[in-house]
Design a protein around this motif. Structure first.
Motif, mmCIF file in Angstrom:
data_model
loop_
_atom_site.group_PDB
_atom_site.id
_atom_site.type_symbol
_atom_site.label_atom_id
_atom_site.label_comp_id
_atom_site.label_asym_id
_atom_site.label_seq_id
_atom_site.Cartn_x
_atom_site.Cartn_y
_atom_site.Cartn_z
ATOM 1 N N SER A 88 -18.563 -55.653 -8.992
ATOM 2 C CA SER A 88 -18.192 -55.689 -7.572
ATOM 3 C C SER A 88 -17.693 -54.312 -7.144
ATOM 4 C CB SER A 88 -17.080 -56.719 -7.325
ATOM 5 O OG SER A 88 -17.459 -57.999 -7.763
ATOM 6 N N TYR B 280 -15.197 -52.454 -4.009
ATOM 7 C CA TYR B 280 -14.211 -52.673 -2.966
ATOM 8 C C TYR B 280 -13.942 -51.371 -2.219
ATOM 9 C CZ TYR B 280 -13.330 -56.923 -5.622
ATOM 10 O OH TYR B 280 -13.485 -58.129 -6.264
ATOM 11 N N ALA C 221 -5.245 -53.812 2.293
ATOM 12 C CA ALA C 221 -5.757 -54.503 1.127
ATOM 13 C C ALA C 221 -7.219 -54.119 0.907
ATOM 14 C CB ALA C 221 -5.653 -56.013 1.325
ATOM 15 N N ILE D 232 -13.974 -56.430 -0.069
ATOM 16 C CA ILE D 232 -15.153 -56.474 -0.916
ATOM 17 C C ILE D 232 -16.381 -56.010 -0.136
ATOM 18 C CG2 ILE D 232 -15.693 -58.921 -0.438
ATOM 19 C CD1 ILE D 232 -16.434 -59.033 -3.514
ATOM 20 N N TYR E 141 -13.369 -48.813 -5.247
ATOM 21 C CA TYR E 141 -13.130 -49.272 -6.605
ATOM 22 C C TYR E 141 -14.258 -50.177 -7.061
ATOM 23 C CZ TYR E 141 -8.293 -47.753 -5.968
ATOM 24 O OH TYR E 141 -7.144 -47.004 -5.740
ATOM 25 N N VAL F 217 -11.153 -59.226 -15.902
ATOM 26 C CA VAL F 217 -11.772 -58.268 -14.992
ATOM 27 C C VAL F 217 -11.169 -56.891 -15.233
ATOM 28 C CG1 VAL F 217 -12.011 -57.583 -12.569
ATOM 29 C CG2 VAL F 217 -12.307 -59.982 -13.232
ATOM 30 N N PHE G 68 -11.036 -52.938 -13.635
ATOM 31 C CA PHE G 68 -11.306 -52.117 -12.462
ATOM 32 C C PHE G 68 -11.567 -50.679 -12.881
ATOM 33 C CE2 PHE G 68 -10.644 -54.519 -8.650
ATOM 34 C CZ PHE G 68 -9.790 -55.556 -8.973
ATOM 35 N N GLY H 101 -11.084 -46.570 -11.962
ATOM 36 C CA GLY H 101 -9.911 -45.823 -11.533
ATOM 37 C C GLY H 101 -9.896 -45.475 -10.054
ATOM 38 N N ILE I 220 -3.682 -59.376 -8.333
ATOM 39 C CA ILE I 220 -4.047 -58.000 -8.653
ATOM 40 C C ILE I 220 -2.881 -57.130 -8.194
ATOM 41 C CG2 ILE I 220 -5.671 -56.119 -8.152
ATOM 42 C CD1 ILE I 220 -6.779 -59.578 -7.243
ATOM 43 N N GLN J 245 -1.190 -52.923 -7.702
ATOM 44 C CA GLN J 245 -1.531 -51.515 -7.498
ATOM 45 C C GLN J 245 -0.255 -50.692 -7.453
ATOM 46 O OE1 GLN J 245 -3.644 -50.594 -3.789
ATOM 47 N NE2 GLN J 245 -4.783 -48.999 -4.868
ATOM 48 N N LYS K 222 -1.733 -45.287 -7.158
ATOM 49 C CA LYS K 222 -2.642 -45.463 -8.294
ATOM 50 C C LYS K 222 -3.698 -46.533 -8.014
ATOM 51 C CE LYS K 222 0.705 -43.877 -11.723
ATOM 52 N NZ LYS K 222 1.358 -44.160 -13.033
ATOM 53 N N GLY K 223 -4.468 -46.850 -9.035
ATOM 54 C CA GLY K 223 -5.573 -47.774 -8.875
ATOM 55 C C GLY K 223 -5.175 -49.236 -9.052
ATOM 56 N N LEU K 224 -6.193 -50.090 -8.935
ATOM 57 C CA LEU K 224 -5.992 -51.529 -9.016
ATOM 58 C C LEU K 224 -5.954 -52.005 -10.461
ATOM 59 C CD1 LEU K 224 -8.611 -52.477 -6.276
ATOM 60 C CD2 LEU K 224 -6.129 -52.489 -6.004
ATOM 61 N N TRP L 63 -6.076 -55.761 -12.525
ATOM 62 C CA TRP L 63 -6.249 -57.208 -12.451
ATOM 63 C C TRP L 63 -5.238 -57.888 -13.347
ATOM 64 C CZ3 TRP L 63 -8.102 -61.134 -15.792
ATOM 65 C CH2 TRP L 63 -8.626 -62.279 -15.168
ATOM 66 N N TYR M 281 -1.014 -58.109 -4.927
ATOM 67 C CA TYR M 281 -1.910 -58.833 -4.024
ATOM 68 C C TYR M 281 -2.292 -60.179 -4.640
ATOM 69 C CZ TYR M 281 -2.983 -54.279 -1.805
ATOM 70 O OH TYR M 281 -2.926 -53.062 -1.164
ATOM 71 N N TRP N 275 -14.054 -63.645 -10.600
ATOM 72 C CA TRP N 275 -14.721 -62.423 -11.024
ATOM 73 C C TRP N 275 -14.962 -61.428 -9.896
ATOM 74 C CZ3 TRP N 275 -12.770 -63.738 -15.007
ATOM 75 C CH2 TRP N 275 -13.154 -64.821 -15.791
ATOM 76 N N HIS N 276 -14.925 -61.857 -8.647
ATOM 77 C CA HIS N 276 -14.861 -60.913 -7.539
ATOM 78 C C HIS N 276 -13.988 -61.578 -6.487
ATOM 79 C CE1 HIS N 276 -18.212 -63.497 -6.050
ATOM 80 N NE2 HIS N 276 -17.649 -63.273 -4.877
ATOM 81 N N HIS N 277 -13.364 -60.788 -5.638
ATOM 82 C CA HIS N 277 -12.363 -61.337 -4.717
ATOM 83 C C HIS N 277 -12.733 -61.075 -3.268
ATOM 84 C CE1 HIS N 277 -10.103 -62.185 -8.263
ATOM 85 N NE2 HIS N 277 -10.082 -60.909 -8.614
ATOM 86 N N ALA N 278 -13.162 -62.137 -2.581
ATOM 87 C CA ALA N 278 -13.606 -61.999 -1.201
ATOM 88 C C ALA N 278 -12.444 -62.067 -0.209
ATOM 89 C CB ALA N 278 -14.637 -63.073 -0.869
ATOM 90 N N TRP O 116 -8.204 -61.562 0.336
ATOM 91 C CA TRP O 116 -6.998 -60.937 -0.197
ATOM 92 C C TRP O 116 -5.832 -61.168 0.756
ATOM 93 C CZ3 TRP O 116 -6.965 -56.957 -4.270
ATOM 94 C CH2 TRP O 116 -8.222 -56.774 -4.863
ATOM 95 N N GLY O 117 -4.629 -61.217 0.188
ATOM 96 C CA GLY O 117 -3.438 -61.159 1.007
ATOM 97 C C GLY O 117 -3.183 -59.713 1.409
ATOM 98 N N GLN O 118 -2.169 -59.503 2.219
ATOM 99 C CA GLN O 118 -1.860 -58.151 2.679
ATOM 100 C C GLN O 118 -1.120 -57.335 1.626
ATOM 101 O OE1 GLN O 118 0.527 -59.056 6.153
ATOM 102 N NE2 GLN O 118 2.433 -59.016 5.005
#
Lengths: 110, 116
Positions: A36, A38, A45, A48, A89, A99, A101, A103, B38, B40, B44-46, B48, B95, B101-104, B106-108
């Protein structure tokens, strides 16, 4: 688990096309079609853009496309627009039933 | 329209347990899908954290599994994250999200700072 590898930054001019790569291993990107992508604007947030390697959710511009070859997935944005400037990402299902991600890649529209 | 909203303390002391709630509207958790977390760290990056189904089935990030508990309350249409023995490295925007496996959706996000 190791993060997937993405370039730290890419840039392009309006109207051009850019590609962001996401490199993993046969235990994640190469082994499954669950990649996926993003888009994340500052303070927002993630959204996708692509799922299952190349599927595009309803409402996402067809300027965004995804593909995979071996252990590397790619996101291509065509007809670059100022609003595309954001962090991107990738993510992938892994052999550990989790899962991972990437960087993240900062896209700058010149 | 599915909406998710995180809530919980914004400040947690080191070695204590971080507890967050995600409240879902526009969709019944008991109808299906997996629900997850998830995070962050600032700048920096995300990362899971994990997923839970209303049946109780869970998936966890192997690197966090020993400290994470996910749970769900279908009567309140909420799901929860507990992360134990926190350190400054757990400071992040957390979040909640939907799908496997994928997230359509999301919360704020909610910022949790670990500090004494």
């Amino acid at each position: 688990q190791s993060a997937l590898t993405q370039p730290a930054s890419v840039s392009g001019s309006p109207g051009q096309s850019i590609t962001i790569s996401c490199t993993g291993t046969s235990s994640d990107v190469g082994g499954y079609n669950y990649v996926s992508w993003y888009q994340q604007h500052p303070g927002k947030a993630p959204k996708i853009m692509i799922y299952d390697v190349s599927d595009r959710p309803s409402g996402v511009s067809n300027r965004f496309s995804g593909s995979k070859s071996g252990n590397t997935a790619s996101l291509t944005i065509s007809g670059l627009q100022a609003e595309d400037e954001a962090d991107y990402y990738c993510s992938s299902y892994t052999i550990s039933s989790s899962v991972a991600f990437g960087g993240g890649t900062k896209l700058t529209v010149l | 329209q599915v909406q998710l909203q995180e809530s919980g303390p914004g400040l947690v002391k080191p070695s204590e347990t971080l507890s967050l709630t995600c409240t879902v509207s526009g969709y019944s958790i008991s109808s299906g899908y997996y629900w997850g977390w998830i995070r962050q760290p600032p700048g920096k990056g995300l990362e899971w954290i994990g997923l839970i189904h209303h049946s109780g089935s869970t998936y966890y990030n192997p690197s966090l599994k020993s400290r994470v508990i996910l749970s769900v309350d279908t009567s309140k249409n909420q799901f929860f994250l507990k992360l134990s023995s926190v350190t400054a490295a757990d400071t992040a925007v957390y979040y909640c999200a939907r799908d496997l496996w994928h997230h359509a959706y999301w919360g704020q996000g909610t910022l949790v700072t670990v500090s004494s």
